[in-house]
Write an enzyme that holds these catalytic residues in place. Structure first.
Site, short mmCIF file in Angstrom:
data_model
loop_
_atom_site.label_atom_id
_atom_site.label_comp_id
_atom_site.label_asym_id
_atom_site.label_seq_id
_atom_site.Cartn_x
_atom_site.Cartn_y
_atom_site.Cartn_z
N HIS A 54 0.82 -1.20 -0.16
CA HIS A 54 -0.15 0.31 0.05
C HIS A 54 0.85 1.27 -0.06
O HIS A 54 0.35 2.38 -0.65
CB HIS A 54 -1.01 0.09 1.17
N HIS A 100 -10.15 2.72 -1.26
CA HIS A 100 -10.35 2.51 0.16
C HIS A 100 -11.30 1.02 0.29
O HIS A 100 -12.10 0.89 0.85
CB HIS A 100 -11.16 3.51 1.06
#
Length: 743
Positions: A54, A100
């Site tokens: 990430h 998200h």
């Protein structure tokens, strides 16, 4: 509460605690080698979040380097909070898209809401005022109660945050496929406007300058959120609910206004959002980009929970926080500006010259690590790649699937009821898309359009991706994703400026998944070069799998275009009776991955539709020229559902109809999803101009004042007759009807 006793450095190694944090044995050995000693628990945590996919893009960085990132108008490419493109008059557009996904799968309302908050901060930390939000959402089938819950909560979360913070949510897309049932995709995009002189960088420059913390207090929410986003979802993921952050849009609004006032002060040196990995990423990245170091005293970090450890403070992903660097001696000016907005700016450290991130807590050094090792020098992998068996099978099929249609009208009405095609009014009526009063084209057309006050210009913006095509052929699908986004910008009267992408894929450690990622980025890169749309930033979200089953490869394209004159703004709706209807481009018998194939077979197979990028570019340029010449009344990209759906969508809600004649096999002409095609209407008096500018235009018929779609073949046989009311009822009622279902 925090752990009563943190493991020692020796215990971290011997008990392999680092594995629970997401580090491999090889990565932990590398950390040990870099430091020349065993890392303690806090330091191991710093490396684990910064080396997560990430934050580091360690599995995708080699592929991202293929993207074209330069252009005459590019003022800031990848590497900062958001990319920036010049739009003339000393103004620029700032935009970025981010995912998200994992948080939204576990806690959909807060997951989606904080996704909006995070992308807003990325944009206003650059010095830009956010002018619009968009989103791209993927869910399983709405017949599932769990999917309905996720869908309703995600939309509510996006609306709740965006509406409160006062930024209009103007557009996006929502698609439904079984592969997203356990792992929805929630991608949020923000567009901002900035004057060149106000552009900021997230850099910690100037030895001795002060590092300050602005915004909400730090809690335990979101700890290891970046690591959580770098692993597959499973039954156990429900237990990670505490990893989901909680948003406060009212705090965000205050932070936004405070930051936009801060950038006017020359006391500000650098600013960065505390996003994924919180204080760790913001401090390490700001120092690494500036070639400096940072020393922070964690005793001064505002905390909303008692007994927080250095590990917890550094890894928290509490929302609505900024890290700023201020010229030494001018801290009070910054505090005064921030106080005006009811916030606090707290001195937490200073810039050093040793390229280290040094953390103090209760008088002791609790971490001392090189910033470059955390940020720029994270390990990079080129994973093995393997062609999936399903792809080889599809490619080797001797004949492609062609449907047999018994009733054209019933087929069209059924397609209009498919949730991916059906009206998304249920979604966007929850969004405040008119706040700021600059929205010219609202949700529902090919692209949203927002005017730039004080000028004749406007910005067109869209998010696009047909992941079914990418599943069938990632390289071709990657080209189509870029081309379709550009098509939507052109249909609105704009020239495409650039791309921000959100690469949503499964587990890259599986060779077949890495192959999908590799091939689709090849296709995207080629299309960006051909269409002149540099990639100025984006996000990678891997490990989108549930119990080992991956989502389709879904590289969502966010694109912004410039409309030089608001008089050129074009929408998809037919305008008045007597206007001539044209289709640009020919239909071929291409049904692989189509809505019709999914409707008839319940699954997709075969080959994706072909695309010729040179033809795509030519048609886009010619259509844009015709729009600027005033020769186009409406324009619509022919996409899911083919020409028949595009015709229906062009008359929804309008007191007009259409009489159309098709030449060729009905099913192909009406429902094939061949690429590089547009449906346009042209004022009769502009026919000669239009035909002189657009080469591949075929005259189909004309707009009527009778709200009905009539389609005949060249021999005069009736192919389809449907009233606008019938089509509207099917199209508008589909999603609300499914949501009320108790099945």
């Amino acid at each position: 509460m925090s752990l009563h006793r943190e493991p020692t450095a020796t215990e971290v190694k011997e008990q392999k605690i680092y594995r629970e944090m997401g580090l491999t044995d090889e990565e932990f050995a590398l950390v040990e080698s870099i430091l020349g000693r065993l890392p303690n628990y806090t330091e191991t945590g710093l490396f684990s979040v910064m080396w997560s996919e990430h934050c580091s893009y360690k599995n995708s960085k080699v592929l991202l380097k293929k993207f074209p990132i330069d252009g005459d108008k590019v003022l800031q490419g990848p590497g900062e909070g958001a990319g920036i493109i010049d739009i003339g008059d000393e103004q620029a557009v700032v935009f970025k898209i981010e995912s998200h996904n994992h948080p939204s799968a576990i806690e959909p309302y807060q997951g989606a809401a904080t996704g909006v908050g995070g992308i807003l901060r990325d944009v206003f930390s650059m010095g830009a005022r956010p002018i619009s939000l968009l989103n791209s959402l993927r869910f399983g089938e709405l017949t599932s109660p769990k999917v309905r819950y996720l869908f309703e909560e995600v939309v509510a979360g996006i609306a709740g945050y965006g509406n409160c913070v006062g930024v209009p949510t103007v557009g996006g897309e929502v698609q439904f496929d079984p592969c997203y049932e356990g792992n929805p995709l929630v991608n949020a995009m923000c567009v901002g406007l900035i004057d060149h002189k106000d552009i900021q960088k997230g850099q910690a420059k100037g030895v001795g300058n002060t590092v300050m913390y602005v915004g909400a207090s730090t809690g335990r929410d979101g700890i290891h959120g970046a690591t959580f986003a770098s692993e597959e979802l499973s039954e156990a993921s429900e237990e990670k609910r505490p990893a989901v952050q909680v948003g406060d849009p009212f705090m965000e609004k205050l932070l936004l206004e405070a930051c936009l006032e801060l950038i006017k002060s020359d006391a500000l040196v650098g600013i960065q959002d505390m996003g994924a990995a919180g204080l760790t990423s913001s401090s390490a990245e700001m120092a690494s980009k500036a070639g400096s170091g940072i020393e922070m005293n964690l005793d001064h970090v505002p905390q909303r929970e008692k007994g927080m450890t250095p590990y917890e403070m550094m890894l928290s992903e509490s929302q609505e926080r900024m890290l700023i660097v201020v010229k030494k001696g001018r801290e009070q000016e910054i505090k005064d500006i921030v106080a005006h907005w009811g916030l606090h700016a707290v001195e937490v450290g200073q810039v050093t010259d040793d390229k280290k991130l040094r953390l103090l807590h209760k008088g002791e050094v609790v971490a001392d690590v090189p910033v470059d090792a955390l940020a720029e020098d994270a390990p990079v992998y080129h994973k093995p790649s393997k062609v999936p068996a399903y792809y080889e099978a599809f490619q080797s099929e001797k004949t492609q699937w062609i449907p047999t249609i018994a009733n054209v009208k019933d087929t069209l009405l059924s397609l209009l009821q498919q949730p991916t095609i059906a009206s998304k009014e249920w979604v966007y009526e929850q969004y405040d898309y008119m706040v700021q009063t600059n929205t010219v084209v609202s949700p529902g057309s090919d692209a949203a359009v927002v005017r730039i006050r004080g000028t004749k210009k406007a910005l067109a913006m869209t998010t696009d991706c047909n992941s079914r095509y990418l599943f069938l052929d990632p390289e071709v699908g990657g080209k189509i994703a870029i081309a379709e986004a550009a098509r939507n910008i052109v249909c609105s009267g704009g020239v495409p400026l650039g791309v921000t992408d959100c690469l949503n894929y499964g587990n890259p450690e599986k060779p077949e998944i890495f192959w999908q990622l590799e091939k689709s980025t090849d296709g995207m890169s080629e299309a960006c070069r051909e269409l002149g749309t540099p990639v100025i930033g984006g996000n990678v979200s891997l490990y989108n799998e549930t119990n080992g089953v991956a989502v389709y490869p879904t590289p969502v394209i966010g694109m912004v275009g410039l409309i030089e004159d608001v008089g050129h703004i074009t929408t998809q709706a037919f305008k008045k009776a007597g206007d001539l209807i044209y289709v640009i481009g020919e239909a071929k018998a291409e049904f692989g991955g189509s809505e019709l194939q999914k409707l008839v077979n319940g699954e997709i197979s075969g080959k994706a539709p072909a695309i010729d990028l040179a033809v795509e570019k030519k048609r886009q340029e010619q259509l844009l020229e015709a729009i600027r010449a005033g020769a186009v009344a409406s324009a619509h990209d022919i996409a899911e559902g083919g020409l028949a759906v595009a015709l229906a969508e062009s008359m929804m809600g309008e007191a007009v109809g259409a009489d159309v004649v098709i030449d060729g096999e009905w099913t192909t002409e009406l429902f094939a999803e061949s690429q590089s095609r547009f449906l346009v209407s042209v004022p009769k008096e502009k026919q000669a101009i239009f035909e002189s500018l657009v080469e591949d235009a075929i005259h189909l018929g004309q707009v009527t004042d009778h709200p009905q779609l009539n389609i005949q073949d060249v021999n005069g046989a009736q192919v389809l007759q449907a009233s606008v009311n019938e089509m509207l009822e099917a199209w508008k009622g589909a999603i609300p009807c499914l949501l009320k279902s108790k099945a």
